[in-house]
Design a protein around this motif. Structure first.
Motif, short mmCIF file in Angstrom:
data_model
loop_
_atom_site.label_atom_id
_atom_site.label_comp_id
_atom_site.label_asym_id
_atom_site.label_seq_id
_atom_site.Cartn_x
_atom_site.Cartn_y
_atom_site.Cartn_z
N THR A 79 0.83 -1.19 0.00
CA THR A 79 0.00 0.00 0.00
C THR A 79 0.88 1.26 0.00
OG1 THR A 79 -0.11 0.24 2.40
CG2 THR A 79 -1.71 -1.27 1.38
N PRO A 80 0.31 2.42 -0.37
CA PRO A 80 1.09 3.67 -0.33
C PRO A 80 1.67 3.95 1.06
CG PRO A 80 -0.89 4.01 -1.62
CD PRO A 80 -1.02 2.63 -1.00
N LEU A 81 0.86 3.76 2.11
CA LEU A 81 1.37 3.94 3.46
C LEU A 81 2.42 2.87 3.76
CD1 LEU A 81 1.40 5.14 6.31
CD2 LEU A 81 -0.54 3.65 6.88
N GLY A 82 2.16 1.66 3.35
CA GLY A 82 3.10 0.57 3.57
C GLY A 82 4.45 0.84 2.93
N ALA A 83 4.43 1.45 1.73
CA ALA A 83 5.68 1.78 1.04
C ALA A 83 6.50 2.77 1.85
CB ALA A 83 5.37 2.36 -0.34
N LYS A 84 5.83 3.73 2.48
CA LYS A 84 6.55 4.71 3.32
C LYS A 84 7.09 4.04 4.58
CE LYS A 84 4.33 8.99 1.80
NZ LYS A 84 3.64 8.42 0.64
N LEU A 85 6.29 3.18 5.18
CA LEU A 85 6.75 2.47 6.38
C LEU A 85 7.98 1.63 6.06
CD1 LEU A 85 3.34 1.23 7.87
CD2 LEU A 85 4.75 3.12 8.70
N ARG A 86 7.96 0.98 4.91
CA ARG A 86 9.08 0.13 4.52
C ARG A 86 10.31 0.95 4.15
NH1 ARG A 86 6.63 -5.12 3.05
NH2 ARG A 86 8.36 -5.68 1.71
N LYS A 87 10.10 2.09 3.48
CA LYS A 87 11.21 2.94 3.08
C LYS A 87 12.03 3.40 4.28
CE LYS A 87 12.35 7.25 0.68
NZ LYS A 87 11.82 8.42 -0.08
#
Length: 197
Positions: A79-87
């Motif tokens: 997800t878009p939020l997930g991508a930020k969390l992972r980054k």
């Protein structure tokens, strides 16, 4: 290694106490932006001596997907939020609990899903003597692993034939040259996103 274990207990407890506002904010954002699923993602991973344990992370993917265990940057299941969390590695903060209860260490090999440990042969199996870690020398080298896999024609094959064997080599070297101060250096370099010398 006694000093390593003592550091893990104290630092993980301190980390949870200091970072609880960040953990709370992440949890709230996941609930608001990614409804319909759990906040915490739980998965069986291979731990020290090949024993399975439950690893905790913030959920960064959709609940229903048919993707593999190999994560590639830009996948629709992230997800878009997930991508930020992972980054920013915020998805891994719940692993502090794993460190506190003794399943993981701050520094060590990243815990693999069941199946990969079965591929280890000979002295390569010595990596299972180590507790898996939140970070480690192999994690530093491959901190952009998802982006690297995204440009491969066959991400799974590249992981299995190139990245996984190289990580085993790096982790064996870590085992054979371990020192407490090198662990501290690895943690600092992880925070600073620097390559290990």
């Amino acid at each position: 290694m006694l000093l390593k274990g003592l550091f893990d207990k104290i630092a993980s407890l301190g980390g949870l106490l200091v970072l609880w506002p960040v953990l709370l904010i992440c949890a709230i954002l996941i609930r608001l932006k990614m409804p319909g699923g759990p906040i915490i993602f739980k998965q069986q991973r291979v731990g020290q001596y090949g024993k399975l344990f439950t690893m905790y992370k913030f959920r960064s993917m959709t609940v229903v997907h048919d993707g593999s265990y190999i994560s590639v940057a830009g996948e629709s299941r992230i997800t878009p939020l997930g991508a930020k969390l992972r980054k920013y590695k915020l998805d891994e903060l719940p692993e502090l609990w794993n460190v506190l209860i003794g399943n993981m260490s701050f520094v060590g090999p990243r815990p693999d899903v069941p199946g990969y440990a079965d591929k280890l042969e000979g002295e390569d199996r010595d990596v299972l003597k180590l507790k898996p870690g939140i970070t480690g020398p192999a994690s530093l080298k491959y901190r952009n692993e998802e982006e690297l896999l995204a440009v491969q024609d066959d991400p799974k094959r590249y992981n299995d034939e190139v990245i996984f064997p190289d990580k085993v080599r790096i982790n064996l070297e870590y085992l054979n040259t371990w020192s407490f101060w090198r662990d501290i250096k690895i943690i600092i370099y992880t925070v600073l996103s620097k390559d290990l010398d």
